[in-house]
Design a protein around this motif. Sequence first.
Motif, PDB file in Angstrom:
ATOM      1  N   GLN A 363      29.677  52.672 -13.655  1.00 40.26           N
ATOM      2  CA  GLN A 363      30.509  51.466 -13.552  1.00 40.26           C
ATOM      3  C   GLN A 363      29.669  50.222 -13.847  1.00 40.26           C
ATOM      4  O   GLN A 363      28.516  50.120 -13.416  1.00 40.26           O
ATOM      5  CB  GLN A 363      31.098  51.345 -12.135  1.00 40.26           C
ATOM      6  N   TYR A 443      35.832  44.994 -17.654  1.00 39.09           N
ATOM      7  CA  TYR A 443      37.239  45.198 -17.292  1.00 39.09           C
ATOM      8  C   TYR A 443      37.998  43.877 -17.283  1.00 39.09           C
ATOM      9  O   TYR A 443      39.039  43.720 -17.931  1.00 39.09           O
ATOM     10  CB  TYR A 443      37.356  45.881 -15.923  1.00 39.09           C
ATOM     11  N   GLY A 483      30.424  53.696 -19.610  1.00 43.72           N
ATOM     12  CA  GLY A 483      31.077  53.022 -18.485  1.00 43.72           C
ATOM     13  C   GLY A 483      31.663  51.689 -18.902  1.00 43.72           C
ATOM     14  O   GLY A 483      32.783  51.328 -18.502  1.00 43.72           O
ATOM     15  N   ALA A 487      35.693  50.708 -19.143  1.00 40.72           N
ATOM     16  CA  ALA A 487      36.189  49.503 -18.473  1.00 40.72           C
ATOM     17  C   ALA A 487      37.027  48.641 -19.417  1.00 40.72           C
ATOM     18  O   ALA A 487      38.050  48.095 -19.012  1.00 40.72           O
ATOM     19  CB  ALA A 487      35.018  48.696 -17.917  1.00 40.72           C
TER      20      ALA A 487
END
Length: 699
Positions: A363, A443, A483, A487
Amino acid sequence: MTEHLGREPTQAETALFENLWSEHCAYRSSRPLLGAFETDGENVIVPPGDDAGVVAIPSSDGSEDTYIAMGIESHNHPSYVDPFDGAATGVGGIVRDILSMGAYPIALTDSLYFGPFEDEHPRYLFEGVVEGISHYGNSIGVPTVAGSVAFHDEYEGNPLVNVACVGVTDADRLVTAEAQQAGNKLVLVGRETGRDGMGGASFASEDLAEDAETEDRPAVQVGDPYSEKLLIECNEQLLDEDLVESARDLGAAGLGGASSELVAKGNLGAEIELSKVHQREPGMNGTEILLSESQERMVYEIEPENVDRVGEIAERYDLQASVIGETTDDGIYHCTFEGETVVEADAEFLGEGAPMNDLEYVQPDQPECDLPEFDLETAFEAVVGSPNTASKRWVYRQYDHEVQVRTATPPGDDAALLAIREAEQGLAISAGADPNWTSAAPYEGARAVGLENATNIAAKGATPLAAVDCLNGGNPEKPDVYGNFKAIVDGLADGCRDVDVPVIGGNVSLYNDSVEGPIPPTPTLTMIGTKDGYDAPSMTLSGEGTVVLVGGTDDEPALGGSELLARLGGSDRFPALPESSGELIETIAAVADFESTLATHDVSHGGLAVTLAEMVTHDAGADVTVESPLAAFDEQPGQVVVETTDPVAVRDAFDGIAPVRKLGEATADGTLSIEAGDASLAVDATEVSELRAVIEDEL
């Protein structure tokens, strides 16, 4: 593959599987993520999975709907190796995707990303790419009307060239890439096949090597826009005479990719004799013919009784047409060369059998707050004079954006506006992304890209209708890179869902990695919207109204991903996004069409300072007040500056939906005056123009 075939593959089969099962064609690392997108809606006619998506513009009088086809693709690696031909053939390829849907291409968008503008090599790539796009688009008579340009350190070794095309058709002319019936002929129409572009799909699925500019040159196609123009008109006549059962553009993996995918989609097979393909170079073998990515070629499924007429039409347009085989009912993709079998495999296995990658990911980290100290005047000069926020006139003045006589609002505005006279409606088009946003917060930044494009469209009084995306990332085998990519997929999907916009097509480009490192995760979006009529408010001030800021939230300013931090250093959290984005966009569109609205311009890259600078002219300025210098550079998406003669009506329209803040008054002196807490500045239109001319000054 060997287990499925029950034998060792031939040389041609090995090469075909390598290309069709590459990341570029099979989406092995990204397909498991793409289910996050909302792809359906009441106006969606063809969802993702074809050469392009198709959406309907409902007729206001009950007559037949007009269909809009949309597609997008990347030509990133080819544009690094050969910027002119790489970008030019990207335009040609996406235009043919629109042709294969039975649509006539009416507009292009280009979203371009390069390393630091101050460095010589990125400028060389920039100039070559723009020249390639303009040469091809201008030559084929398709206007380039929208797009974006961004410069960022992490594109130094791997630029991005994302090109989208929009076309118009109707239910009677709609064609798909799904073969219809066994026994129909497969006819290849277009230029001769040569050795250029060999292995292009596999080349696009690898990191760029240090010697890519020399070693990978044969993988770059060479285009001929004049042949493409003939192909466009030939395609139109084939459709006029209802001769096409299905069609596919020859792009990645060449004839092998196009023909195998065509029959696989129809649960059919094919018998193809490769020696019947018209060729430009003597001595080509079966593998070369099968996988050549020579440009300006399409494969059509034609009923046997119509083959001669197709040949006559092709000849009329100085194109060649070869009957290379026919569809079969056994599901086997069978290719021979001079009578000898070179490929014999299950068509569906070729197209859908690639194993998906189950990759580890990490993440993304959340940024910490580390704001620089700055004074208003220095920051204004740095941000307004940045190549990222500077005028892009040098780019779009090279494009013929008025050809076809549809362009009502040209490039340089929030969104272009085209006249769709078939439906008596305007079609707004916005395109782009911001690598500062998605680098700082993948994100949140990607979600903001969805809102930003919708805001651009709404600022011209249009309601968003549909979008296509190009998802660009680095090497997915690196957990942190994957990751970040995951996102941006989730963020863009949520951002489009927030504004109720289905994503009807797209492209994925991974392995955008080089010795300099991976690119920022970059979710390019091209979005369309519709409105009654072809008029839109100007983005420049008239000098006669009150200036208000609508939209956004009441949160304190946040500078994460801002151009200010890119110029001056530091980090911060990403700005909060509005909770009711759908209502916000609808209201912005409605207010933009008020008779009392004199000008509209969205707040995005560079924040309010850049928005106001872009609205000032020699005849109109503004005297505005904001709460602090930070507020002048906050890039919170979903905000629009409105010049209005009725600020009360604007406030009433947004009541309960979003904040409305009075900034000040427009003036007739061509000066922008900003009061920001204890700081202030005043610049005239000439000074602003000089700051914003950095690209033109250097090129």
